[in-house]
Design a protein around this motif. Structure first.
Motif, PDB file in Angstrom:
ATOM      1  N   VAL A  83       0.824  -1.094  -0.097  1.00  0.00           N
ATOM      2  CA  VAL A  83      -0.059   0.043  -0.096  1.00  0.00           C
ATOM      3  C   VAL A  83       0.805   1.219  -0.059  1.00  0.00           C
ATOM      4  CG1 VAL A  83      -1.707   1.210   1.325  1.00  0.00           C
ATOM      5  CG2 VAL A  83      -1.763  -1.114   1.307  1.00  0.00           C
ATOM      6  N   VAL A  84       0.420   2.119  -0.816  1.00  0.00           N
ATOM      7  CA  VAL A  84       1.520   3.424  -0.974  1.00  0.00           C
ATOM      8  C   VAL A  84       0.543   4.561  -0.189  1.00  0.00           C
ATOM      9  CG1 VAL A  84       2.251   5.119  -2.472  1.00  0.00           C
ATOM     10  CG2 VAL A  84       2.481   2.753  -3.083  1.00  0.00           C
ATOM     11  N   ARG A  85       1.052   4.983   0.786  1.00  0.00           N
ATOM     12  CA  ARG A  85       0.603   5.905   1.697  1.00  0.00           C
ATOM     13  C   ARG A  85       1.137   7.410   1.439  1.00  0.00           C
ATOM     14  NH1 ARG A  85       0.145   2.858   7.568  1.00  0.00           N
ATOM     15  NH2 ARG A  85      -0.951   0.870   6.526  1.00  0.00           N
ATOM     16  N   ARG A  86       0.021   8.083   1.292  1.00  0.00           N
ATOM     17  CA  ARG A  86       0.607   9.596   0.914  1.00  0.00           C
ATOM     18  C   ARG A  86       0.671  10.531   2.415  1.00  0.00           C
ATOM     19  NH1 ARG A  86       2.787   8.447  -3.667  1.00  0.00           N
ATOM     20  NH2 ARG A  86       1.116   8.013  -5.336  1.00  0.00           N
ATOM     21  N   LEU A  87       1.592  11.093   2.795  1.00  0.00           N
ATOM     22  CA  LEU A  87       1.455  11.833   3.826  1.00  0.00           C
ATOM     23  C   LEU A  87       1.156  13.413   3.477  1.00  0.00           C
ATOM     24  CD1 LEU A  87       4.757  10.623   5.470  1.00  0.00           C
ATOM     25  CD2 LEU A  87       2.610  10.144   5.946  1.00  0.00           C
ATOM     26  N   PRO A  88       0.202  14.010   4.597  1.00  0.00           N
ATOM     27  CA  PRO A  88      -0.112  15.328   4.006  1.00  0.00           C
ATOM     28  C   PRO A  88       0.977  16.331   4.117  1.00  0.00           C
ATOM     29  CG  PRO A  88      -1.072  14.719   6.305  1.00  0.00           C
ATOM     30  CD  PRO A  88      -0.411  13.440   5.243  1.00  0.00           C
TER      31      PRO A  88
END
Length: 90
Positions: A83-88
């Motif tokens: 899973v690729v998680r995007r950080l704000p």
């Protein structure tokens, strides 16, 4: 081959449900419009035969798609299978 599928949607015999042809239909719970409740229907469907996998793929080496050692190719999310998680931004 046949299998049984339950659904809240009313289909007719000969129609398609989940890609299978309906052979038989049975009402499990009749719909109640006064209570705004859908009915539950049970369908016996004809399942199409599954495609046969070729034997050549079974004997292929497992590391055939891996990049050469020392190539330094950037991996993609599909390669990592995670899973690729995007950080704000801060």
């Amino acid at each position: 081959m046949t299998k049984t599928i339950r659904s809240q949607f009313d289909h007719e015999i000969g129609g398609l449900v989940e890609g299978c042809t309906i052979l038989e239909k049975r009402t499990v719970i009749p719909p109640a419009p006064a209570e705004r409740r859908r009915g539950i229907y049970e369908y016996v469907v004809d399942v199409p035969p599954a495609p046969v996998k070729s034997a050549a793929k079974k004997h292929a080496p497992a590391r055939a798609t891996a990049p050469e050692r020392g190539s330094f190719t950037r991996s993609t999310p599909e390669d990592r299978a995670g899973v690729v998680r995007r950080l704000p931004s801060r």
